[in-house]
Every structure is written in structure tokens, then in C-alpha cells.
Scaffold this motif. Structure first.
Motif, PDB file in Angstrom:
ATOM      1  N   GLU A  32       0.825  -1.202   0.000  1.00 53.88           N
ATOM      2  CA  GLU A  32       0.000   0.000   0.000  1.00 53.88           C
ATOM      3  C   GLU A  32       0.868   1.265   0.000  1.00 53.88           C
ATOM      4  O   GLU A  32       0.589   2.221  -0.722  1.00 53.88           O
ATOM      5  CB  GLU A  32      -0.930  -0.004   1.209  1.00 53.88           C
ATOM      6  CG  GLU A  32      -1.994  -1.079   1.136  1.00 53.88           C
ATOM      7  CD  GLU A  32      -2.829  -1.122   2.395  1.00 53.88           C
ATOM      8  OE1 GLU A  32      -2.859  -0.118   3.122  1.00 53.88           O
ATOM      9  OE2 GLU A  32      -3.456  -2.162   2.634  1.00 53.88           O
ATOM     10  N   ASN A  33       1.914   1.265   0.815  1.00 58.48           N
ATOM     11  CA  ASN A  33       2.803   2.435   0.869  1.00 58.48           C
ATOM     12  C   ASN A  33       3.524   2.647  -0.459  1.00 58.48           C
ATOM     13  O   ASN A  33       3.662   3.789  -0.925  1.00 58.48           O
ATOM     14  CB  ASN A  33       3.828   2.278   1.997  1.00 58.48           C
ATOM     15  CG  ASN A  33       3.184   2.365   3.365  1.00 58.48           C
ATOM     16  OD1 ASN A  33       2.112   2.942   3.512  1.00 58.48           O
ATOM     17  ND2 ASN A  33       3.832   1.785   4.358  1.00 58.48           N
ATOM     18  N   ARG A  36       1.025   4.011  -2.994  1.00 59.78           N
ATOM     19  CA  ARG A  36       0.685   5.393  -2.688  1.00 59.78           C
ATOM     20  C   ARG A  36       1.793   6.338  -3.141  1.00 59.78           C
ATOM     21  O   ARG A  36       1.540   7.401  -3.708  1.00 59.78           O
ATOM     22  CB  ARG A  36       0.439   5.572  -1.195  1.00 59.78           C
ATOM     23  CG  ARG A  36      -0.078   6.959  -0.851  1.00 59.78           C
ATOM     24  CD  ARG A  36      -0.350   7.173   0.636  1.00 59.78           C
ATOM     25  NE  ARG A  36      -1.017   6.069   1.280  1.00 59.78           N
ATOM     26  CZ  ARG A  36      -0.486   5.357   2.281  1.00 59.78           C
ATOM     27  NH1 ARG A  36       0.715   5.649   2.732  1.00 59.78           N
ATOM     28  NH2 ARG A  36      -1.151   4.361   2.824  1.00 59.78           N
ATOM     29  N   GLN A  37       3.036   5.964  -2.924  1.00 61.05           N
ATOM     30  CA  GLN A  37       4.156   6.806  -3.349  1.00 61.05           C
ATOM     31  C   GLN A  37       4.255   6.879  -4.869  1.00 61.05           C
ATOM     32  O   GLN A  37       4.554   7.926  -5.423  1.00 61.05           O
ATOM     33  CB  GLN A  37       5.463   6.281  -2.771  1.00 61.05           C
ATOM     34  CG  GLN A  37       5.612   6.541  -1.296  1.00 61.05           C
ATOM     35  CD  GLN A  37       6.915   5.982  -0.756  1.00 61.05           C
ATOM     36  OE1 GLN A  37       7.697   5.384  -1.483  1.00 61.05           O
ATOM     37  NE2 GLN A  37       7.142   6.183   0.532  1.00 61.05           N
ATOM     38  N   PHE A  39       1.793   6.619  -7.109  1.00 60.18           N
ATOM     39  CA  PHE A  39       0.714   7.386  -7.713  1.00 60.18           C
ATOM     40  C   PHE A  39       0.611   8.799  -7.160  1.00 60.18           C
ATOM     41  O   PHE A  39      -0.044   9.640  -7.756  1.00 60.18           O
ATOM     42  CB  PHE A  39      -0.613   6.642  -7.566  1.00 60.18           C
ATOM     43  CG  PHE A  39      -0.651   5.390  -8.381  1.00 60.18           C
ATOM     44  CD1 PHE A  39      -0.647   5.460  -9.759  1.00 60.18           C
ATOM     45  CD2 PHE A  39      -0.654   4.157  -7.780  1.00 60.18           C
ATOM     46  CE1 PHE A  39      -0.670   4.299 -10.528  1.00 60.18           C
ATOM     47  CE2 PHE A  39      -0.679   2.993  -8.532  1.00 60.18           C
ATOM     48  CZ  PHE A  39      -0.689   3.074  -9.906  1.00 60.18           C
ATOM     49  N   SER A  40       1.231   9.101  -6.039  1.00 68.73           N
ATOM     50  CA  SER A  40       1.185  10.464  -5.519  1.00 68.73           C
ATOM     51  C   SER A  40       2.015  11.402  -6.382  1.00 68.73           C
ATOM     52  O   SER A  40       1.724  12.582  -6.472  1.00 68.73           O
ATOM     53  CB  SER A  40       1.676  10.514  -4.068  1.00 68.73           C
ATOM     54  OG  SER A  40       3.063  10.230  -4.016  1.00 68.73           O
ATOM     55  N   GLU A  41       3.036  10.897  -7.066  1.00 70.52           N
ATOM     56  CA  GLU A  41       3.846  11.728  -7.949  1.00 70.52           C
ATOM     57  C   GLU A  41       3.031  12.193  -9.149  1.00 70.52           C
ATOM     58  O   GLU A  41       3.215  13.285  -9.641  1.00 70.52           O
ATOM     59  CB  GLU A  41       5.080  10.967  -8.419  1.00 70.52           C
ATOM     60  CG  GLU A  41       6.061  10.682  -7.314  1.00 70.52           C
ATOM     61  CD  GLU A  41       7.227   9.839  -7.771  1.00 70.52           C
ATOM     62  OE1 GLU A  41       7.345   9.586  -8.989  1.00 70.52           O
ATOM     63  OE2 GLU A  41       8.012   9.429  -6.916  1.00 70.52           O
ATOM     64  N   LYS A  42       2.095  11.380  -9.604  1.00 73.89           N
ATOM     65  CA  LYS A  42       1.283  11.742 -10.753  1.00 73.89           C
ATOM     66  C   LYS A  42       0.239  12.793 -10.380  1.00 73.89           C
ATOM     67  O   LYS A  42      -0.212  13.538 -11.218  1.00 73.89           O
ATOM     68  CB  LYS A  42       0.594  10.512 -11.328  1.00 73.89           C
ATOM     69  CG  LYS A  42       1.554   9.549 -11.976  1.00 73.89           C
ATOM     70  CD  LYS A  42       0.828   8.376 -12.568  1.00 73.89           C
ATOM     71  CE  LYS A  42       1.812   7.401 -13.190  1.00 73.89           C
ATOM     72  NZ  LYS A  42       1.146   6.218 -13.732  1.00 73.89           N
ATOM     73  N   GLU A  43      -0.157  12.856  -9.127  1.00 68.72           N
ATOM     74  CA  GLU A  43      -1.172  13.801  -8.692  1.00 68.72           C
ATOM     75  C   GLU A  43      -0.630  15.217  -8.568  1.00 68.72           C
ATOM     76  O   GLU A  43      -1.381  16.172  -8.649  1.00 68.72           O
ATOM     77  CB  GLU A  43      -1.765  13.352  -7.361  1.00 68.72           C
ATOM     78  CG  GLU A  43      -2.560  12.060  -7.471  1.00 68.72           C
ATOM     79  CD  GLU A  43      -3.001  11.544  -6.121  1.00 68.72           C
ATOM     80  OE1 GLU A  43      -2.724  12.216  -5.110  1.00 68.72           O
ATOM     81  OE2 GLU A  43      -3.617  10.480  -6.079  1.00 68.72           O
ATOM     82  N   LYS A  44       0.661  15.382  -8.375  1.00 66.75           N
ATOM     83  CA  LYS A  44       1.245  16.703  -8.225  1.00 66.75           C
ATOM     84  C   LYS A  44       1.265  17.407  -9.570  1.00 66.75           C
ATOM     85  O   LYS A  44       1.681  16.849 -10.571  1.00 66.75           O
ATOM     86  CB  LYS A  44       2.677  16.609  -7.684  1.00 66.75           C
ATOM     87  CG  LYS A  44       2.751  16.061  -6.289  1.00 66.75           C
ATOM     88  CD  LYS A  44       4.190  15.970  -5.826  1.00 66.75           C
ATOM     89  CE  LYS A  44       4.283  15.330  -4.467  1.00 66.75           C
ATOM     90  NZ  LYS A  44       5.674  15.142  -4.051  1.00 66.75           N
ATOM     91  N   GLU A  45       0.814  18.671  -9.586  1.00 66.44           N
ATOM     92  CA  GLU A  45       0.829  19.450 -10.814  1.00 66.44           C
ATOM     93  C   GLU A  45       2.096  20.279 -10.862  1.00 66.44           C
ATOM     94  O   GLU A  45       2.494  20.850  -9.860  1.00 66.44           O
ATOM     95  CB  GLU A  45      -0.387  20.373 -10.879  1.00 66.44           C
ATOM     96  CG  GLU A  45      -1.694  19.638 -11.043  1.00 66.44           C
ATOM     97  CD  GLU A  45      -2.854  20.587 -11.206  1.00 66.44           C
ATOM     98  OE1 GLU A  45      -2.613  21.761 -11.538  1.00 66.44           O
ATOM     99  OE2 GLU A  45      -3.985  20.157 -10.996  1.00 66.44           O
TER     100      GLU A  45
END
Length: 104
Positions: A32-33, A36-37, A39-45
Motif C-alpha cells: 500500500e505504501n 501510494r508513493q 501514484f502520488s507523484e502523478k497527482e502533483k501538478e
């Protein structure tokens, strides 16, 4: 035939070495960690230089430019405009008489 025995011994040694490998303990939330790491890079604009130029700001700038143009056009249609230009040209010697023209 000895090479055949050597191969069998190497295979046995390889299989026996697999028995000596110990089990690795990992955190139950490792997957899970990691996800999360990733896909969190893709969320940053990324930072955008023109991010402040929203449609509301564009509309306000357009209205301001149109208002300035309307005001300028009204000033150009002023009845005193031609007289002021003529006075300005006379003051600075910018007028040309017909007799001074080289085209005659």
C-alpha cells in the motif's frame, strides 16, 4: 561419465543452497505504501507560469482595453482635435505651405 557426476553434484548443491535461504519479513502495509508513493507523484501538478491568468482576469483585462479604446476614439472625434493639431504644427513649424513643396 565424470562430467555427468559433476553436473549432478552441482545441481544437488544448488538445490541444497535454496533450503538455506531465510524468509524475509516485510511490513504488512508495504504494498500500500509503495503504491501510494508511485501514484502520488502523478497527482502533483507542475508549476505553471501563467496560473494567475484565470478567465476572470482575462475578462477584466479585455473590458479595460475596450474601455480605453472607446475613450480614445471619443477624444479623437472631439471637434477641437483638428484645431489643436494645427496649432501644434504651427507652433513647432511642422506645416508645409503649398509653395514650398517640391512636387509642384
Amino acid at each position: 561419465m565424470e562430467t555427468h557426476k559433476d553436473i549432478k553434484q552441482k545441481i544437488e548443491a544448488t538445490l541444497n543452497s535454496a533450503d538455506s535461504i531465510e524468509e524475509v519479513e516485510i511490513s504488512p502495509f508495504f504494498k500500500e505504501n509503495a503504491l501510494r508513493q508511485m501514484f502520488s507523484e502523478k497527482e502533483k501538478e507542475p508549476f505553471v507560469l501563467w496560473s494567475w491568468l484565470t478567465p476572470q482576469v482575462q475578462l477584466a483585462a479585455l473590458i479595460l482595453i475596450v474601455a480605453i479604446n472607446v475613450f480614445t476614439m471619443m477624444q479623437l472625434r472631439n471637434e477641437y482635435y483638428d484645431d489643436e493639431i494645427s496649432n501644434f504644427a504651427d507652433s513647432y513649424g511642422l506645416t508645409v505651405d503649398a509653395s514650398e513643396s517640391l512636387m509642384n
